[in-house]
Design a protein around this motif. Structure first.
Motif, PDB file in Angstrom:
ATOM      1  N   PRO A   1      -5.874   2.399 -18.459  1.00 47.39           N
ATOM      2  CA  PRO A   1      -5.093   3.629 -18.629  1.00 47.39           C
ATOM      3  C   PRO A   1      -5.485   4.761 -17.683  1.00 47.39           C
ATOM      4  O   PRO A   1      -4.619   5.477 -17.177  1.00 47.39           O
ATOM      5  N   GLU A   2      -6.787   4.947 -17.437  1.00 50.35           N
ATOM      6  CA  GLU A   2      -7.215   6.023 -16.546  1.00 50.35           C
ATOM      7  C   GLU A   2      -6.705   5.770 -15.129  1.00 50.35           C
ATOM      8  O   GLU A   2      -6.227   6.686 -14.445  1.00 50.35           O
ATOM      9  N   GLU A   3      -6.785   4.541 -14.692  1.00 55.23           N
ATOM     10  CA  GLU A   3      -6.290   4.199 -13.356  1.00 55.23           C
ATOM     11  C   GLU A   3      -4.781   4.360 -13.270  1.00 55.23           C
ATOM     12  O   GLU A   3      -4.251   4.863 -12.271  1.00 55.23           O
ATOM     13  N   GLN A   4      -4.095   3.936 -14.311  1.00 54.03           N
ATOM     14  CA  GLN A   4      -2.641   4.069 -14.319  1.00 54.03           C
ATOM     15  C   GLN A   4      -2.220   5.536 -14.242  1.00 54.03           C
ATOM     16  O   GLN A   4      -1.303   5.891 -13.500  1.00 54.03           O
ATOM     17  N   ASN A   5      -2.915   6.393 -15.007  1.00 53.57           N
ATOM     18  CA  ASN A   5      -2.594   7.823 -14.959  1.00 53.57           C
ATOM     19  C   ASN A   5      -2.867   8.414 -13.584  1.00 53.57           C
ATOM     20  O   ASN A   5      -2.098   9.257 -13.088  1.00 53.57           O
ATOM     21  N   LEU A   6      -3.961   8.005 -12.972  1.00 52.56           N
ATOM     22  CA  LEU A   6      -4.316   8.490 -11.640  1.00 52.56           C
ATOM     23  C   LEU A   6      -3.249   8.109 -10.618  1.00 52.56           C
ATOM     24  O   LEU A   6      -2.751   8.960  -9.867  1.00 52.56           O
ATOM     25  N   ILE A   7      -2.882   6.837 -10.587  1.00 49.76           N
ATOM     26  CA  ILE A   7      -1.891   6.367  -9.609  1.00 49.76           C
ATOM     27  C   ILE A   7      -0.529   6.977  -9.891  1.00 49.76           C
ATOM     28  O   ILE A   7       0.200   7.383  -8.967  1.00 49.76           O
ATOM     29  N   ARG A   8      -0.183   7.085 -11.155  1.00 48.65           N
ATOM     30  CA  ARG A   8       1.115   7.667 -11.519  1.00 48.65           C
ATOM     31  C   ARG A   8       1.190   9.129 -11.065  1.00 48.65           C
ATOM     32  O   ARG A   8       2.215   9.575 -10.551  1.00 48.65           O
ATOM     33  N   TRP A   9       0.092   9.875 -11.228  1.00 46.71           N
ATOM     34  CA  TRP A   9       0.071  11.282 -10.816  1.00 46.71           C
ATOM     35  C   TRP A   9       0.224  11.388  -9.290  1.00 46.71           C
ATOM     36  O   TRP A   9       0.969  12.235  -8.789  1.00 46.71           O
ATOM     37  N   LEU A  10      -0.466  10.534  -8.552  1.00 48.55           N
ATOM     38  CA  LEU A  10      -0.368  10.561  -7.091  1.00 48.55           C
ATOM     39  C   LEU A  10       1.056  10.244  -6.634  1.00 48.55           C
ATOM     40  O   LEU A  10       1.560  10.847  -5.683  1.00 48.55           O
ATOM     41  N   ASN A  11       1.693   9.313  -7.302  1.00 48.60           N
ATOM     42  CA  ASN A  11       3.079   8.989  -6.951  1.00 48.60           C
ATOM     43  C   ASN A  11       4.041  10.116  -7.328  1.00 48.60           C
ATOM     44  O   ASN A  11       5.024  10.376  -6.626  1.00 48.60           O
ATOM     45  N   GLN A  12       3.751  10.787  -8.431  1.00 45.59           N
ATOM     46  CA  GLN A  12       4.663  11.811  -8.942  1.00 45.59           C
ATOM     47  C   GLN A  12       4.585  13.113  -8.157  1.00 45.59           C
ATOM     48  O   GLN A  12       5.592  13.812  -8.012  1.00 45.59           O
ATOM     49  N   TYR A  13       3.412  13.424  -7.609  1.00 46.93           N
ATOM     50  CA  TYR A  13       3.249  14.729  -6.950  1.00 46.93           C
ATOM     51  C   TYR A  13       3.172  14.609  -5.420  1.00 46.93           C
ATOM     52  O   TYR A  13       4.186  14.816  -4.749  1.00 46.93           O
ATOM     53  N   PRO A  14       2.035  14.257  -4.805  1.00 50.84           N
ATOM     54  CA  PRO A  14       2.045  14.188  -3.333  1.00 50.84           C
ATOM     55  C   PRO A  14       2.909  13.067  -2.776  1.00 50.84           C
ATOM     56  O   PRO A  14       3.375  13.153  -1.638  1.00 50.84           O
ATOM     57  N   GLY A  15       3.151  12.033  -3.572  1.00 50.89           N
ATOM     58  CA  GLY A  15       3.897  10.890  -3.061  1.00 50.89           C
ATOM     59  C   GLY A  15       5.395  10.943  -3.279  1.00 50.89           C
ATOM     60  O   GLY A  15       6.101   9.980  -2.967  1.00 50.89           O
ATOM     61  N   ALA A  16       5.904  12.056  -3.790  1.00 52.47           N
ATOM     62  CA  ALA A  16       7.330  12.138  -4.128  1.00 52.47           C
ATOM     63  C   ALA A  16       8.112  12.876  -3.047  1.00 52.47           C
ATOM     64  O   ALA A  16       7.907  14.064  -2.829  1.00 52.47           O
ATOM     65  N   GLY A  17       8.990  12.177  -2.372  1.00 50.74           N
ATOM     66  CA  GLY A  17       9.913  12.811  -1.437  1.00 50.74           C
ATOM     67  C   GLY A  17       9.262  13.318  -0.168  1.00 50.74           C
ATOM     68  O   GLY A  17       8.060  13.188   0.047  1.00 50.74           O
TER      69      GLY A  17
ATOM     70  N   VAL B   1       0.545   4.621   2.863  1.00 44.19           N
ATOM     71  CA  VAL B   1      -0.194   5.057   1.671  1.00 44.19           C
ATOM     72  C   VAL B   1       0.748   5.169   0.474  1.00 44.19           C
ATOM     73  O   VAL B   1       0.428   4.705  -0.634  1.00 44.19           O
ATOM     74  N   ILE B   2       1.890   5.762   0.686  1.00 49.27           N
ATOM     75  CA  ILE B   2       2.839   5.936  -0.419  1.00 49.27           C
ATOM     76  C   ILE B   2       3.293   4.591  -0.972  1.00 49.27           C
ATOM     77  O   ILE B   2       3.338   4.390  -2.195  1.00 49.27           O
ATOM     78  N   TYR B   3       3.611   3.652  -0.085  1.00 48.26           N
ATOM     79  CA  TYR B   3       4.072   2.344  -0.575  1.00 48.26           C
ATOM     80  C   TYR B   3       2.932   1.552  -1.211  1.00 48.26           C
ATOM     81  O   TYR B   3       3.154   0.773  -2.145  1.00 48.26           O
ATOM     82  N   ALA B   4       1.701   1.769  -0.752  1.00 48.05           N
ATOM     83  CA  ALA B   4       0.553   1.141  -1.403  1.00 48.05           C
ATOM     84  C   ALA B   4       0.393   1.674  -2.821  1.00 48.05           C
ATOM     85  O   ALA B   4       0.166   0.907  -3.773  1.00 48.05           O
ATOM     86  N   LEU B   5       0.530   2.987  -2.988  1.00 44.18           N
ATOM     87  CA  LEU B   5       0.405   3.587  -4.321  1.00 44.18           C
ATOM     88  C   LEU B   5       1.522   3.121  -5.246  1.00 44.18           C
ATOM     89  O   LEU B   5       1.291   2.861  -6.441  1.00 44.18           O
ATOM     90  N   ARG B   6       2.714   3.000  -4.713  1.00 39.17           N
ATOM     91  CA  ARG B   6       3.828   2.529  -5.548  1.00 39.17           C
ATOM     92  C   ARG B   6       3.606   1.097  -6.008  1.00 39.17           C
ATOM     93  O   ARG B   6       3.934   0.739  -7.149  1.00 39.17           O
ATOM     94  N   PHE B   7       3.038   0.295  -5.123  1.00 33.32           N
ATOM     95  CA  PHE B   7       2.738  -1.083  -5.531  1.00 33.32           C
ATOM     96  C   PHE B   7       1.645  -1.104  -6.590  1.00 33.32           C
ATOM     97  O   PHE B   7       1.739  -1.846  -7.590  1.00 33.32           O
ATOM     98  N   LEU B   8       0.603  -0.298  -6.417  1.00 38.07           N
ATOM     99  CA  LEU B   8      -0.501  -0.298  -7.373  1.00 38.07           C
ATOM    100  C   LEU B   8      -0.043   0.065  -8.779  1.00 38.07           C
ATOM    101  O   LEU B   8      -0.627  -0.396  -9.769  1.00 38.07           O
TER     102      LEU B   8
END
Length: 463
Positions: free
Chosen positions: A289-305, A275-282
């Protein structure tokens, strides 16, 4: 005193029992629940078979309406052994059928072979070996068989309402030498609805919070296929992670499958989260812009570390180490996103220190937060009776010294005031719990049975 001869005589019977038990598909299935089967027919059948085996071996058994069961012998103070018969979903990547109990090169393969059917049966046969040797227990030995350990522990809630619970004992559901501290466990679901998105149709991965997802399915629309293919070709996935762009199912729809490496949710660093690598690819695609913000937030918070870096909850202590965070389930559609995270927090940390920062960050972005499950941390001092007796048993059988340590995984040891986790994985062995091709080697199975027998001798048999 050692009971090696008695256990060697039971070897073939034990191996057959483990093979048979593994063949039950005992994944939780509440859709087909019924009387005597609150968690589904597969778990019911496995529990009934195991209790029948205990009765055949000469012990007293009781079935608690399919929620749990126990196998008991002896008299006096209660000593508990708490195992479980439910298993996580099999997942992908198996080289043998996941519920076959097949033996390959001295290993019994199948979901539950190590977690937790094999070691639970090892404890049962350790009890039998002691009785075969003509020895008498000075305690009441009770092997409790749970059926919902991998989910919400509803089995233990029911059991505690209908039977007395041991204060002292062990869970045969982790690692040797011995685990005396278990982190707190917190499963959280965050969700948010929004206006229909133009490109993201579906991002779905993971089945359980406590498993690192090994597969993520993506559906996209209204994007140039060549652009997606080029982005995929230039994106650098780590070793062990692959992505495949499928043929278009319609002129405007694309499907993408990302495969990672599964692991236990308490050790997310040992897996490679699809899931994390799928989000990073997306995040590399030309989304709106709305989609970019959504994916960026998911990568920045639950997907970080792996240690809660995104949410700012990188807690740690000396007895149990760092907090861990696993993004275990992701369900994103064009109108809603929901995901589940598995957090294991240190034994000396406070619950509020974990939940408050996450609630604040989620609320700021409009996410609703639901607490799905919370188990408090558990800690038994190293100088306690049970720790000393079990470490002594480990040394007597293996010849090796051992130190008690802490884990992020949660076992039924938490149910007992003086409960610890004890085996079956030996130091240096690979971590295969919740992974494809889960197995228990026959050598380890027999050694574990001998250790458990010695442990019962130390704790519950007169010298």
């Amino acid at each position: 005193m050692r009971l090696d001869h008695e256990i060697d005589n039971l070897k073939d019977e034990l191996i057959t029992a483990v093979q048979t038990c593994v063949r039950f598909n005992s994944v939780k299935n509440t859709k087909n629940a019924g009387p005597g089967a609150p968690f589904g027919p597969g778990i019911q059948q496995c529990l009934e078979w195991t209790l029948a085996l205990g009765e055949k071996l000469g012990f007293t058994v009781r079935n608690f309406e399919g929620y749990a069961g126990h196998i008991e012998t002896g008299e006096g103070e209660l000593l508990g052994i708490l195992g479980h018969l439910d298993v996580v979903p099999e997942g992908d990547g198996w080289s043998v059928p996941p519920f076959s109990g097949q033996i390959v090169k001295g290993r019994i393969y199948g979901r539950g072979a190590t977690d937790d059917k094999g070691p639970s049966l090892a404890a049962l046969f350790a009890m039998k070996a002691i009785e075969n040797a003509g020895l008498t227990f000075n305690k009441r030995i009770r092997l409790i068989l749970g059926t919902d350990e991998e989910s919400g522990w509803g089995d233990m809630d029911y059991y505690k309402q209908h039977s007395d619970l041991p204060k002292l004992g062990f869970a045969p559901d982790a690692e040797f030498p011995l685990i005396h501290a278990e982190k707190g466990i917190l499963h959280l679901e965050l969700s948010k609805s929004f206006n229909p998105l133009p490109h993201l149709i579906r991002v779905q991965g993971g089945e359980r919070a406590n498993v690192v997802p090994d597969l993520c399915q993506i559906e996209l629309q209204n994007l140039e296929p060549q652009e997606v293919a080029d982005a995929l070709g230039s994106f650098k996935f780590p070793e062990g992670v692959t992505a495949h762009l499928e043929a278009q199912t319609s002129p405007s729809t694309l499907k993408l499958t990302v495969k990672g490496v599964g692991a236990h949710g308490s050790m997310p660093h040992l897996g490679k989260n699809a899931v994390i690598y799928a989000l990073r690819f997306l995040e590399t695609l030309s989304l709106n812009p709305e989609e970019q913000n959504l994916i960026r937030w998911l990568n920045q918070y639950p997907g970080a570390g792996f240690s809660g870096e995104g949410f700012g909850v990188t807690l740690s202590d000396e007895p149990s180490g760092k907090l861990s965070l696993n993004l275990g389930v992701m369900n994103l559609t064009s109108e809603k996103v929901s995901f589940v995270i598995d957090i294991r927090y240190p034994v000396l940390s406070k619950y509020d220190d974990v939940i408050d920062p996450i609630q604040e960050i989620a609320a700021a972005q409009g996410y609703s937060l639901m607490i799905l499950n919370h188990q408090k941390a558990h800690y038994v001092p190293k100088d306690s009776q049970v720790v000393k007796a079990l470490l002594s048993a480990y040394k007597e059988v293996t010849g090796k010294d051992g130190e008690a340590f802490a884990i992020g995984g949660g076992t039924y040891a938490k149910v007992m005031e003086q409960g610890v986790a004890f085996g079956p994985t030996l130091p240096g062995e690979p971590e295969i719990i919740h992974c494809p091709d889960e197995y228990i080697s026959i050598e380890n199975l027999i050694l574990t049975t001998k250790i458990y027998a010695q442990a019962l001798l130390n704790l519950a048999v007169n010298p």
